[in-house]
Design a protein around this motif. Structure first.
Motif, PDB file in Angstrom:
ATOM      1  N   ALA A 278       0.820  -1.208   0.000  1.00 15.10           N
ATOM      2  CA  ALA A 278       0.000   0.000   0.000  1.00 15.10           C
ATOM      3  C   ALA A 278       0.855   1.261   0.000  1.00 15.10           C
ATOM      4  O   ALA A 278       0.328   2.366  -0.181  1.00 15.10           O
ATOM      5  N   ASN A 279       2.171   1.120   0.171  1.00 15.98           N
ATOM      6  CA  ASN A 279       3.070   2.266   0.264  1.00 15.98           C
ATOM      7  C   ASN A 279       3.059   3.075  -1.030  1.00 15.98           C
ATOM      8  O   ASN A 279       3.272   2.540  -2.119  1.00 15.98           O
ATOM      9  N   TRP A 280       2.844   4.393  -0.917  1.00 15.96           N
ATOM     10  CA  TRP A 280       2.702   5.239  -2.104  1.00 15.96           C
ATOM     11  C   TRP A 280       3.986   5.297  -2.928  1.00 15.96           C
ATOM     12  O   TRP A 280       3.946   5.342  -4.161  1.00 15.96           O
ATOM     13  N   LYS A 281       5.133   5.299  -2.259  1.00 15.88           N
ATOM     14  CA  LYS A 281       6.404   5.378  -2.966  1.00 15.88           C
ATOM     15  C   LYS A 281       6.625   4.137  -3.822  1.00 15.88           C
ATOM     16  O   LYS A 281       7.046   4.232  -4.992  1.00 15.88           O
ATOM     17  N   LEU A 282       6.356   2.970  -3.255  1.00 16.98           N
ATOM     18  CA  LEU A 282       6.521   1.736  -4.022  1.00 16.98           C
ATOM     19  C   LEU A 282       5.578   1.707  -5.216  1.00 16.98           C
ATOM     20  O   LEU A 282       5.967   1.329  -6.325  1.00 16.98           O
ATOM     21  N   ARG A 283       4.344   2.110  -5.000  1.00 14.45           N
ATOM     22  CA  ARG A 283       3.378   2.102  -6.101  1.00 14.45           C
ATOM     23  C   ARG A 283       3.812   3.056  -7.211  1.00 14.45           C
ATOM     24  O   ARG A 283       3.658   2.750  -8.395  1.00 14.45           O
ATOM     25  N   ASP A 284       4.363   4.184  -6.816  1.00 13.84           N
ATOM     26  CA  ASP A 284       4.825   5.151  -7.811  1.00 13.84           C
ATOM     27  C   ASP A 284       6.016   4.596  -8.594  1.00 13.84           C
ATOM     28  O   ASP A 284       6.062   4.698  -9.831  1.00 13.84           O
ATOM     29  N   GLU A 285       6.981   4.019  -7.887  1.00 14.85           N
ATOM     30  CA  GLU A 285       8.172   3.478  -8.553  1.00 14.85           C
ATOM     31  C   GLU A 285       7.811   2.316  -9.467  1.00 14.85           C
ATOM     32  O   GLU A 285       8.302   2.216 -10.596  1.00 14.85           O
ATOM     33  N   PHE A 286       6.969   1.430  -8.988  1.00 16.84           N
ATOM     34  CA  PHE A 286       6.632   0.251  -9.787  1.00 16.84           C
ATOM     35  C   PHE A 286       5.734   0.588 -10.968  1.00 16.84           C
ATOM     36  O   PHE A 286       5.708  -0.140 -11.959  1.00 16.84           O
TER      37      PHE A 286
END
Length: 356
Positions: A278-286
């Motif tokens: 659910a982490n926004w940074k991971l979702r953005d990077e991926f």
């Protein structure tokens, strides 16, 4: 076939109803976050007792929402492990007793398999095969997934899981429990390059990971800041900067390892599941993930190709009954009966492959 799913592996009680023809009919969840916040972490005995109090009301709420009765249930699935022993026993004993009373099969489900398959609950769902990154408070590992029950472990964290590192780092910074989500929120306010933390095992040429050293680097930075300020308080902007640097380091490692997992397997689809998903940074990077596959001609290189990346809906990132009901429905053909107290607090996901 209508499957009732019971999740009680840690500090969330989840109950759901999944129909193999109509999909997810109801999904109710109770979190114990407020109760455990007073102690700064999960208290296993309190967690177990609270599961016992919540299971019946949550089940009845799901039945009412779905417009069905106990007699309509065709099977009961429950989290058999891994997790807290007492919490697992609460869900296991309830599921087995209910299944016995209804004369229906009971289906033990591996908690991580539930997370791994949770993106299949979305409208836009991945197709097999895919690489799965399971990233949560207790586990960080890469799996090659070729079908239901056909999983191969590719690599994992050798110490702290990513979610565990998030929560421990948050505690170092004085953030309230559970701190991982708060750390991620404050990271949005941090300045780039204010702090530089290591990317452990980034160039290890395998899919193993380590986050304990990163947590130690944060501790060193915090102690230095406090020494320079002459007190215990960390300036607000400095704290935000540390949050950002920590989160960026974790994201860099997970993205780099994901690329390697895709290259090693040749798969073109990545699934990211678990609470940290659910982490926004991971979702953005991926969302911008690409890989460059090697060419047989050394003088030429393939262009970067986009990777299909799937996340479960946000409601199914944390522990929940929907993923257990769904995984149980996918395994209905096994119909393996479980003893009333048959739980597995420690249970490698690879162990269930032979059941597939």
């Amino acid at each position: 076939m209508l499957v009732l799913g019971i999740e009680s592996s840690c500090d969330e009680t989840g109950v759901a109803l999944y129909d193999t023809e109509r999909g997810l009919l109801a999904h109710h969840l109770h979190t114990q976050m407020a109760m455990h916040a007073e102690y700064g972490g999960v208290v296993p005995e309190l967690a177990s007792r609270d599961h016992i109090r919540r299971l019946v009301p949550l089940t009845e709420g799901c039945l009412q929402e779905a417009g069905v009765g106990y007699g309509d249930i065709d099977a009961v699935a429950f989290t058999q492990g891994p997790g807290l022993g007492g919490a697992l026993l609460a869900g296991s004993s309830y599921a087995n007793a209910l299944a016995f009373a209804l004369d229906k099969p009971v289906i033990p489900v591996h908690h991580l398999e539930g997370h791994l398959l949770s993106p299949l609950l979305a409208d836009d769902k991945p197709e097999f095969p895919f690489v799965a990154l399971l990233v949560s408070g207790g586990h960080t590992q890469f799996m090659a997934v070729r079908g239901i029950g056909d999983y191969t472990l590719l690599g994992e964290s050798v110490d702290d899981a990513a979610g565990e590192a998030f929560d421990k780092t948050a505690k170092l910074l004085g953030l309230p429990y559970p701190g991982g989500a708060k750390l991620s929120e404050l990271a949005r306010l941090g300045r780039a390059d204010a702090f530089q933390f290591p990317r452990p095992m980034l160039h290890s040429h395998d899919l193993q990971m380590s986050f304990s050293g990163l947590k130690t680097a944060v501790l060193t930075a915090v102690e230095k800041v406090r020494a320079e300020s002459g007190g215990n308080e960390i300036p607000e902007q400095t704290r935000n900067d540390i949050c950002r640097a920590f989160q960026d380091a974790v994201a860099d490692v997970l993205v780099a390892k994901s690329k390697k997992a895709l290259l090693d397997t040749g798969f073109r689809t990545l699934v990211v599941a678990g609470g940290v998903g659910a982490n926004w940074k991971l979702r953005d990077e991926f969302s911008r993930l690409t890989v460059q596959r090697p060419s047989a001609n050394k003088k030429q290189s393939h262009p970067e190709e986009a990777v299909k990346v799937y996340f479960p809906p946000l409601a199914y990132c944390t522990d929940n009954g929907a993923m257990i009901a769904f995984a149980g429905a996918m395994r209905l053909h096994n119909r393996q009966e479980a003893g009333a107290f048959n739980v597995k607090p420690r249970w490698p996901l690879a162990d269930i492959v032979q059941q597939g």
